[in-house]
Design an enzyme around this catalytic site. Sequence first.
Site, PDB file in Angstrom:
ATOM      1  N   GLU A  48       0.670  -1.328  -0.150  1.00  0.00           N
ATOM      2  CA  GLU A  48      -0.078  -0.037  -0.066  1.00  0.00           C
ATOM      3  C   GLU A  48       0.647   1.304   0.013  1.00  0.00           C
ATOM      4  O   GLU A  48       1.973   1.461   0.830  1.00  0.00           O
ATOM      5  CB  GLU A  48      -1.022  -0.027   1.175  1.00  0.00           C
ATOM      6  CG  GLU A  48      -1.934  -1.099   1.337  1.00  0.00           C
ATOM      7  CD  GLU A  48      -3.126  -0.993   2.295  1.00  0.00           C
ATOM      8  OE1 GLU A  48      -3.016   0.011   3.025  1.00  0.00           O
ATOM      9  OE2 GLU A  48      -4.030  -1.528   2.375  1.00  0.00           O
ATOM     10  N   GLU A  61       2.391   0.511   3.764  1.00  0.00           N
ATOM     11  CA  GLU A  61       2.687  -1.005   4.648  1.00  0.00           C
ATOM     12  C   GLU A  61       2.591  -1.885   3.383  1.00  0.00           C
ATOM     13  O   GLU A  61       2.069  -1.908   2.432  1.00  0.00           O
ATOM     14  CB  GLU A  61       1.724  -1.135   5.741  1.00  0.00           C
ATOM     15  CG  GLU A  61       0.226  -1.243   5.058  1.00  0.00           C
ATOM     16  CD  GLU A  61      -0.648  -1.545   6.203  1.00  0.00           C
ATOM     17  OE1 GLU A  61      -0.429  -1.803   7.336  1.00  0.00           O
ATOM     18  OE2 GLU A  61      -2.017  -1.326   5.852  1.00  0.00           O
ATOM     19  N   ASN A  63       0.966  -6.043   3.522  1.00  0.00           N
ATOM     20  CA  ASN A  63       0.206  -7.128   3.978  1.00  0.00           C
ATOM     21  C   ASN A  63       0.623  -8.275   3.331  1.00  0.00           C
ATOM     22  O   ASN A  63       0.401  -8.323   2.175  1.00  0.00           O
ATOM     23  CB  ASN A  63      -1.346  -6.692   3.879  1.00  0.00           C
ATOM     24  CG  ASN A  63      -1.699  -5.420   4.832  1.00  0.00           C
ATOM     25  OD1 ASN A  63      -1.144  -5.656   5.972  1.00  0.00           O
ATOM     26  ND2 ASN A  63      -2.417  -4.503   4.284  1.00  0.00           N
ATOM     27  N   PHE A 124     -24.279   5.592  10.521  1.00  0.00           N
ATOM     28  CA  PHE A 124     -23.738   4.183  10.043  1.00  0.00           C
ATOM     29  C   PHE A 124     -23.981   3.193  11.325  1.00  0.00           C
ATOM     30  O   PHE A 124     -22.935   2.339  11.275  1.00  0.00           O
ATOM     31  CB  PHE A 124     -22.312   4.348   9.867  1.00  0.00           C
ATOM     32  CG  PHE A 124     -22.211   5.183   8.419  1.00  0.00           C
ATOM     33  CD1 PHE A 124     -22.434   4.770   7.228  1.00  0.00           C
ATOM     34  CD2 PHE A 124     -21.782   6.605   8.578  1.00  0.00           C
ATOM     35  CE1 PHE A 124     -22.385   5.506   5.971  1.00  0.00           C
ATOM     36  CE2 PHE A 124     -21.681   7.410   7.717  1.00  0.00           C
ATOM     37  CZ  PHE A 124     -21.913   6.946   6.346  1.00  0.00           C
TER      38      PHE A 124
END
Length: 220
Positions: A48, A61, A63, A124
């Site tokens: 990312e 980062e 993952n 939300f």
Amino acid sequence: DCSSQRRHQKVIEEAPASNLSEQARRRLWKAAIDLASSVKYESAGTCEFLVDAKENIFFLEMNTRLQVEHPVTELVWSVDLVAAQIEIANGKKLSEIIPHVDHLSARGHAIEVRIYAEDPAKGFMPQPGELTTVQWPRDSFVRVDYGYETGSVVPIFYDAQLAKIIAFGMNREHARKNMLNALGSTVIEGVRWNGAYLRDILNHAEFVQGRVTTQFLGEK
């Protein structure tokens, strides 16, 4: 591109990013490949980055896994990443799994939305309860990865995500319209869900024009 975020949580993902130059795109690819190669990484993974208005690139980062938005990559690059990851874990080489890996090219555009049992009008707030009716779209150029159906119960203990809808098109506008059609044919009854909110985003002038930043949803 995961710029459509609310409180740093991804809402809409798409591939390829609509507001990147080809030069910036290739620099991102090279950075990701160089990073994985430098540690001799084998398997699926996700790098990312953040890109600013001047196309300066900042590493965020890596993952060491597939991410929720991997279907947009699969559709645009015509590769089954899940199957490839399993085959690599079984000892196969990438060149065996995808013989033409060095000659892959992207085609078209894909957009993914996350379907949640939540009420956007009430901050939300999650909406647990029984799903009395669920009808997922069966439109052309649409894929649905879902975990709920009619009669399922949305629990209070876990994330309220019900599914991911992914729409493909020969270009971004085609994919956007296919997604709107898919959302229009989705039926979820028994709890409130975020369909209208997603349609509002997809129809917003700045999203239509591809001018989306990580502050887009917070500002609008």
